[in-house]
Design an enzyme around this catalytic site. Structure first.
Site, PDB file in Angstrom:
ATOM      1  N   THR A 145       0.813  -1.202  -0.014  1.00  0.00           N
ATOM      2  CA  THR A 145       0.161   0.196   0.032  1.00  0.00           C
ATOM      3  C   THR A 145       0.882   1.267   0.058  1.00  0.00           C
ATOM      4  O   THR A 145       1.777   1.237   0.744  1.00  0.00           O
ATOM      5  CB  THR A 145      -0.864  -0.099   1.310  1.00  0.00           C
ATOM      6  OG1 THR A 145      -1.445  -1.239   1.294  1.00  0.00           O
ATOM      7  CG2 THR A 145      -1.798   1.069   1.228  1.00  0.00           C
ATOM      8  N   GLU A 146       0.317   2.187  -0.976  1.00  0.00           N
ATOM      9  CA  GLU A 146       1.181   3.426  -0.922  1.00  0.00           C
ATOM     10  C   GLU A 146       2.660   3.298  -1.233  1.00  0.00           C
ATOM     11  O   GLU A 146       3.472   4.196  -0.746  1.00  0.00           O
ATOM     12  CB  GLU A 146       1.015   4.421   0.202  1.00  0.00           C
ATOM     13  CG  GLU A 146      -0.384   4.325   0.772  1.00  0.00           C
ATOM     14  CD  GLU A 146      -1.165   5.272  -0.425  1.00  0.00           C
ATOM     15  OE1 GLU A 146      -0.609   5.717  -1.432  1.00  0.00           O
ATOM     16  OE2 GLU A 146      -2.369   5.031  -0.345  1.00  0.00           O
ATOM     17  N   LEU A 147       3.237   2.296  -1.718  1.00  0.00           N
ATOM     18  CA  LEU A 147       4.401   1.770  -1.826  1.00  0.00           C
ATOM     19  C   LEU A 147       5.426   1.722  -0.530  1.00  0.00           C
ATOM     20  O   LEU A 147       6.578   2.105  -0.724  1.00  0.00           O
ATOM     21  CB  LEU A 147       5.050   2.619  -2.841  1.00  0.00           C
ATOM     22  CG  LEU A 147       5.961   2.055  -4.052  1.00  0.00           C
ATOM     23  CD1 LEU A 147       5.069   1.011  -4.900  1.00  0.00           C
ATOM     24  CD2 LEU A 147       6.556   2.917  -5.179  1.00  0.00           C
ATOM     25  N   VAL A 148       4.794   1.579   0.436  1.00  0.00           N
ATOM     26  CA  VAL A 148       5.319   1.430   1.977  1.00  0.00           C
ATOM     27  C   VAL A 148       6.287   0.475   1.736  1.00  0.00           C
ATOM     28  O   VAL A 148       6.013  -0.729   1.459  1.00  0.00           O
ATOM     29  CB  VAL A 148       4.228   1.162   3.128  1.00  0.00           C
ATOM     30  CG1 VAL A 148       5.081   0.936   4.249  1.00  0.00           C
ATOM     31  CG2 VAL A 148       3.512   2.387   3.214  1.00  0.00           C
ATOM     32  N   TRP A 298       5.707   6.438  -1.334  1.00  0.00           N
ATOM     33  CA  TRP A 298       5.784   7.183  -2.208  1.00  0.00           C
ATOM     34  C   TRP A 298       4.912   8.673  -2.132  1.00  0.00           C
ATOM     35  O   TRP A 298       5.033   9.154  -3.233  1.00  0.00           O
ATOM     36  CB  TRP A 298       5.225   6.502  -3.374  1.00  0.00           C
ATOM     37  CG  TRP A 298       3.737   6.077  -3.792  1.00  0.00           C
ATOM     38  CD1 TRP A 298       2.719   6.601  -2.707  1.00  0.00           C
ATOM     39  CD2 TRP A 298       3.044   5.602  -4.750  1.00  0.00           C
ATOM     40  NE1 TRP A 298       1.534   5.946  -3.317  1.00  0.00           N
ATOM     41  CE2 TRP A 298       1.513   5.492  -4.673  1.00  0.00           C
ATOM     42  CE3 TRP A 298       3.495   5.061  -5.941  1.00  0.00           C
ATOM     43  CZ2 TRP A 298       0.677   5.017  -5.374  1.00  0.00           C
ATOM     44  CZ3 TRP A 298       2.563   4.656  -7.053  1.00  0.00           C
ATOM     45  CH2 TRP A 298       1.297   4.489  -6.630  1.00  0.00           C
TER      46      TRP A 298
END
Lengths: 489, 405
Positions: A145-148, A298
């Site tokens: 998620t969200e490029l975590v 990101w």
């Protein structure tokens, strides 16, 4: 040679209703279905449908030379199935071309990776099953998620059997290194692709900005930028929200024309090509190892998690939410678990973000709440309602009551000084008055008898886990007291 | 620049935002080197203590204050004026010889205009309807341009019902006669366009402010907040301020939560009916009426409160909201208030939506992270505010008027 790797994020949350305190215990419907359907249809008209058509066209036109990848959250798949099943068909058609790769993420587009590993793994598996069920495609690459991303998340992805994972090409971590290579996370036997944020954001954020010195951005101009990487990079990772096409950047501004002409312009140079993430991982060896111990994402300029967990409200809400996991899972009631998981979707926390002055209107994208404070109020009210539902269920199941009850006679805890403890109430008073030498006998570097007893005999994993952290009797007593207070509530 | 200003009392004898706004603006204008002659009605009662202190405080800031004895008070209705006038002895009344509010206003107009006649000034600036007559008379005498500053109108004060035609006419004709009208919010500007037919290009918006560094004087809390959560209403107890909605919301909150007390701080013509209303709702043991309070008492009460609600039905601005924020009290304010044009970190609610009001009060009392976030961010919103930027804005307006003249 330079390969382009496109990955598009497709996601819409189950937005919450304005849930008043007076609805607690009365209404158990948390989601604004009318609004969610309306937004889904609107975004589909402006983005998903025309973008899917464009990409399908491009794949046919370039005879397999054009490729993309998607990560489609479980949240939006649920909504597609319910409101627009034709969209599932549309994505299926894309997958069937063989030029489209689907990635895995957490089903609920959550930040579970930050809070609870078990929950995280569970949601990744749910997503994997969903994708296989709907598209007969087994994802091999993971993106969070969200490029975590962090070393630990790469490690978990490896354990789950993925060949690679996606992350943010954050300058502060890359330093002198380029995002245009495949990397290997330190301590994991898995590969890593990093977002080229300059080129990705040229399309996703700056495309329609008339103040930008490169405005207007055309396909041939973008292709020259890609060509210039030839010789000092192997792969350009263009990762962005799918809504870039038609929603963040409007059709009237020419974003679809840009997309239509881009592959042709890129492929004019025979050294260039398109790959999917798993192809990239197969084609290129790692250019080096990357050590990323802290969580990155990101988002915003900080590339951290402050947009979701930066302020006190977000912290309280998420903490209270994840605290409930144990009891929720044990309840074994599907609608309850599902509602709880839908509340984990990162967007709910995004709406509570108070730093909107610096980061601008991205935070306002289809935000159902007027202010971050309203977002918190509805969320917390809903959590309180969920707690009441849980309470009712657990009263019926007797789970919590059981944890407070006496254990079987042959399973009592014998203290070193000879006293017996038969329930956690007695444990708390014993801990209060315990001699240090008795406590140290039961709790030391090699063992924690109290935690083990609570886990194995009493069966309360949450308390056991908390007790493991205690190295003083007063601290342990406090933990047990708090737990009793909570269970009796 | 020399300004002749018709204004209202200087603190500590201000009865509401109007006096504070006039004082704040005049003080900051004086800092820019603007010479101000401030014509102010002085209540005979205050003659021996307040007025003298007031004048000396003002003199230190190079504001020339010219007091005109008057029974006028900016928020009085004609009926209240009559009731209050009975408090004075015969000789005082004879000295002031106005028998009703309008006569009193006429008297003030005559006397104030007389005082103004000998002054030397470039522009006239008048605050709210009771001073408009004097300002217009002075404009005719001197031929100098007039700026009218509207802090609230008869439409706001009455909610549109029972508008006093005489007052409305004074307001309207004065705005028409003025060279420029200043309003304290865009909300108020639109109302004046709609209800008074003044053209938009003749109206400038200059929001109210506070001098953030003048707060934080009080350290002690009231005792009650040790045992109870406190929800505060602070303002005149009049229709315009919506105290009845506060009580309806209180009733709903008390149904859910017991350890809460509600305080209505202020006085006004609805005071007695509100006391009755609280009894009717069965919550009179949970609602306290303090009556009129002085500034430091107000600040102390604010600091002791967990929530401040400003449920105004029509609020041209609402300085109390800024004061709540500087005192770090979480704030709920009606969407019908001009102040929301200048601050972000407060909760907004329709004045009539008592369910939502109660929902928000309860959330602020229950969710710790919400109340700390909103008070900290709110403080951040206002901590750098001062009247200085409003004074600069005001000077620009003067220059525009003088340029046009």
């Amino acid at each position: 040679m330079v390969d382009i790797c496109f990955y598009f994020q497709v996601h819409q949350p189950h937005r919450l209703k304005n849930f008043s305190i007076f609805e607690i215990g009365k209404s158990h419907s948390y989601f604004n279905d009318t609004k969610n359907e309306k937004i889904l249809r609107k975004v589909a008209q402006k983005c998903y449908i025309p973008a899917n058509n464009t990409i399908l066209d491009l794949i046919h036109r370039h005879g397999g030379a054009f490729k993309v990848s998607y990560s489609i959250s479980g949240c939006i798949l649920d909504q597609f199935e319910r409101f627009m099943p034709e969209m599932i068909e549309s994505f299926n058609e894309l997958v069937k071309t063989g030029c489209v790769e689907l990635l895995d993420e957490t089903y609920y587009h959550s930040l579970a990776s930050v809070f609870n590993k078990d929950e995280f793994v569970e949601q990744v598996k749910l997503h994997n099953e969903k994708i296989q069920g709907l598209f007969r495609f087994k994802p091999r690459v993971f993106r969070n998620t969200e490029l975590v991303y962090s070393n630990d998340i790469a490690k978990i992805a490896e354990e789950l059997g993925y060949i690679g994972v996606l992350g943010e090409g954050f300058d502060r971590i890359l330093e002198w290194r380029s995002p245009n290579f495949v990397y290997k996370p330190v301590n994991s036997n898995i590969k890593l692709l990093l977002r080229n944020h300059m080129l990705s954001d040229d399309i996703a954020f700056r495309f329609g900005n008339t103040e930008w010195k490169e405005f207007p951005l055309t396909a041939d101009k973008f292709a020259t930028w890609i060509n210039s990487i030839n010789g000092n990079g192997q792969i350009v990772n263009l990762f962005m929200d799918y809504e870039t096409f038609g929603e963040h950047q409007w059709a009237e501004k020419g974003i679809f024309e840009f997309l239509k002409f881009l592959p042709g312009e890129i492929l004019k140079n025979i050294d260039n090509g398109f790959v999917t993430p798993s192809e990239a991982f197969e084609k290129y060896g790692p250019a080096g190892e990357l050590d990323i111990p802290a969580l990155t994402s990101w988002a915003d300029t900080e590339r951290d998690l402050t947009a979701w967990l930066g302020n006190k409200m977000q912290q309280e809400a998420s903490q209270k939410l994840y605290e409930m996991r144990d009891l929720i899972i044990r309840s074994n009631i599907k609608p309850l678990i599902d509602d709880w998981r839908k509340l984990q979707t990162s967007d709910h926390f995004y709406y509570m973000c108070t730093k909107w002055f610096s980061d601008g209107d991205v935070h306002k994208y289809f935000n159902p709440f007027d202010t971050p404070y309203d977002a918190l109020i509805s969320f917390m009210n809903i959590l309180n309602d969920l707690r009441i539902r849980l309470k009712e269920v657990n009263l019926v199941n007797g789970v919590e009551r059981k944890w407070l009850a006496d254990v079987q006679q042959d399973q009592v805890f014998w203290l070193r000084d000879g006293d017996a403890i038969k329930n956690i109430l007695e444990l708390s008073s014993a801990l209060r008055t315990m001699e240090p030498n008795v406590f140290d006998y039961h709790v030391n570097a090699g063992r924690n008898d109290f935690a083990t007893w609570v886990k194995v005999v009493v069966g309360d994993d949450v308390l056991a886990k908390n007790l493991e952290k205690c190295n003083k009797s007063t601290m342990a007593a406090k933990m047990v007291e708090e737990r009793i207070k909570y269970l009796k509530k | 620049m020399k300004v002749l200003m018709f204004g209202w009392e200087f603190p500590p004898f201000s009865h509401g935002g109007l006096g504070r706004a006039c004082y704040g603006l005049a003080k900051s204008l004086a800092k820019t080197g603007t010479e101000i002659t401030f014509i102010v009605p002085i209540f005979p009662e205050n003659k021996n203590d307040g007025s003298i202190k007031v004048i000396s405080a003002a003199a230190a800031q190079k504001i020339k204050v010219k007091g005109v004895f008057s029974f006028m008070s900016p928020y009085e209705t004609p009926l209240e004026f009559y009731k209050n006038s009975l408090k004075f002895n015969h000789s005082q009344r004879m000295q002031l010889y106005g028998r009703n509010l309008f006569k009193e206003v006429n008297m003030f107009t005559e006397k104030a205009a007389m005082v103004a006649e000998y002054g030397d000034f470039d522009i006239i600036h008048a605050h709210d309807w009771m001073t408009f007559g004097a300002a217009i008379k002075t404009k005719h005498q001197s031929g100098k341009p007039l700026v009218i500053h509207v802090h609230s109108t008869e439409i706001d004060r009455t909610g549109g019902n029972g508008v006093n035609q005489v007052i409305y006419d004074i307001e309207r004709s004065s705005m028409e006669a003025a060279d420029l009208v200043i309003t304290v919010s865009r909300l108020e500007k639109n109302k004046i366009i709609e209800h008074y037919g003044i053209s938009a290009d003749k109206i400038s918006v200059s929001h109210n402010s506070i001098n953030a560094n003048e707060y934080n004087r009080v350290k002690h809390m009231i005792n009650m907040n040790k045992h109870y959560k406190i929800v505060l209403f602070l303002g005149r107890v009049t229709l315009q301020k919506g105290p009845d909605y506060f009580l309806y919301a209180a009733k709903k909150v008390l149904k859910e939560k017991k350890d809460v007390k509600f305080i209505i701080a202020g006085s006004g013509d609805m005071m007695f009916s509100m006391i009755e209303k609280a009894a009717q709702l069965g919550i009179s043991d949970r609602v306290f009426f303090t009556g009129y309070l002085l500034d430091n008492e107000i600040e102390r009460l604010m600091k002791s409160s967990n929530v401040l609600v400003m449920p105004s039905v029509a609020e041209p601005f609402g300085i109390v909201a800024l004061e709540a924020m500087i005192n770090k009290v979480p704030l709920i304010v009606s969407k019908q208030s001009g102040v929301i044009e200048v601050v972000d970190h407060c909760m907004k609610v329709d004045f009539w939506d008592v369910n939502e009001m109660a929902n928000k009060i309860l959330a602020l009392l229950d969710y710790e992270s919400l109340s700390t976030s909103i008070s900290e961010n709110g403080f951040h919103d206002v901590r750098k505010m001062s009247w200085d930027s409003q004074a600069t804005n005001c000077l620009k307006i003067y220059e525009k008027v003088l340029g046009d003249a």
